[in-house]
Design a protein around this motif. Structure first.
Motif, PDB file in Angstrom:
ATOM      1  N   GLU A  45       8.225  42.322  62.180  1.00 53.93           N
ATOM      2  CA  GLU A  45       8.107  41.524  63.398  1.00 53.93           C
ATOM      3  C   GLU A  45       8.342  40.044  63.123  1.00 53.93           C
ATOM      4  O   GLU A  45       8.769  39.312  64.012  1.00 53.93           O
ATOM      5  N   LEU A  46       8.070  39.623  61.897  1.00 57.15           N
ATOM      6  CA  LEU A  46       8.280  38.226  61.501  1.00 57.15           C
ATOM      7  C   LEU A  46       9.679  37.996  60.923  1.00 57.15           C
ATOM      8  O   LEU A  46      10.002  36.881  60.511  1.00 57.15           O
ATOM      9  N   GLY A  47      10.471  39.048  60.853  1.00 54.55           N
ATOM     10  CA  GLY A  47      11.816  38.927  60.291  1.00 54.55           C
ATOM     11  C   GLY A  47      11.837  38.888  58.777  1.00 54.55           C
ATOM     12  O   GLY A  47      12.778  38.380  58.168  1.00 54.55           O
ATOM     13  N   ILE A  48      10.799  39.439  58.155  1.00 55.92           N
ATOM     14  CA  ILE A  48      10.670  39.455  56.695  1.00 55.92           C
ATOM     15  C   ILE A  48      10.810  40.891  56.226  1.00 55.92           C
ATOM     16  O   ILE A  48      10.142  41.790  56.739  1.00 55.92           O
ATOM     17  N   GLU A  49      11.655  41.104  55.235  1.00 55.04           N
ATOM     18  CA  GLU A  49      11.900  42.454  54.737  1.00 55.04           C
ATOM     19  C   GLU A  49      11.025  42.763  53.526  1.00 55.04           C
ATOM     20  O   GLU A  49      11.149  42.130  52.478  1.00 55.04           O
ATOM     21  N   VAL A  50      10.121  43.717  53.705  1.00 50.05           N
ATOM     22  CA  VAL A  50       9.316  44.247  52.601  1.00 50.05           C
ATOM     23  C   VAL A  50       9.230  45.753  52.778  1.00 50.05           C
ATOM     24  O   VAL A  50       9.397  46.271  53.879  1.00 50.05           O
ATOM     25  N   THR A  51       8.958  46.441  51.700  1.00 50.92           N
ATOM     26  CA  THR A  51       8.802  47.895  51.747  1.00 50.92           C
ATOM     27  C   THR A  51       7.357  48.266  51.451  1.00 50.92           C
ATOM     28  O   THR A  51       6.577  47.450  50.936  1.00 50.92           O
ATOM     29  N   GLY A  52       7.034  49.514  51.745  1.00 50.61           N
ATOM     30  CA  GLY A  52       5.708  50.011  51.391  1.00 50.61           C
ATOM     31  C   GLY A  52       5.467  49.928  49.899  1.00 50.61           C
ATOM     32  O   GLY A  52       4.351  49.641  49.456  1.00 50.61           O
ATOM     33  N   GLN A  53       6.517  50.140  49.106  1.00 45.74           N
ATOM     34  CA  GLN A  53       6.382  50.034  47.645  1.00 45.74           C
ATOM     35  C   GLN A  53       6.064  48.603  47.228  1.00 45.74           C
ATOM     36  O   GLN A  53       5.279  48.388  46.302  1.00 45.74           O
ATOM     37  N   ASP A  54       6.671  47.612  47.909  1.00 39.98           N
ATOM     38  CA  ASP A  54       6.362  46.208  47.615  1.00 39.98           C
ATOM     39  C   ASP A  54       4.886  45.934  47.854  1.00 39.98           C
ATOM     40  O   ASP A  54       4.217  45.277  47.049  1.00 39.98           O
ATOM     41  N   VAL A  55       4.380  46.447  48.981  1.00 40.23           N
ATOM     42  CA  VAL A  55       2.975  46.213  49.347  1.00 40.23           C
ATOM     43  C   VAL A  55       2.053  46.891  48.348  1.00 40.23           C
ATOM     44  O   VAL A  55       1.095  46.283  47.861  1.00 40.23           O
TER      45      VAL A  55
END
Length: 72
Positions: A45-55
């Motif tokens: 929603e903020l236009g930031i790309e992350v994955t579940g693996q990153d988290v």
């Protein structure tokens, strides 16, 4: 990328969460099993790309840092 580094997306998300008290508070209230998916959704929603693996990697890194600091 080694798992000791955050992705650019995670760095950007970290900065946004720390700058937005309401966002930080809403994330802090989540159940642990919903946290990763909610964080990925909020990032999108903020236009930031992350994955579940990153988290998950960031969460594990944080736990490791906590253990090193407090269980010496």
């Amino acid at each position: 990328m080694g798992d000791t580094q955050r992705t650019n997306g995670m760095n950007a998300l970290h900065a946004r969460v720390h700058a937005d008290f309401e966002l930080a508070r809403s994330l802090a209230r989540l159940e642990p099993e919903r946290f990763a998916s909610a964080l990925v959704e909020a990032a999108g929603e903020l236009g930031i790309e992350v994955t579940g693996q990153d988290v998950e990697a960031a969460v594990m890194r944080g736990r490791g840092e906590w253990l090193q600091r407090w269980l010496r």
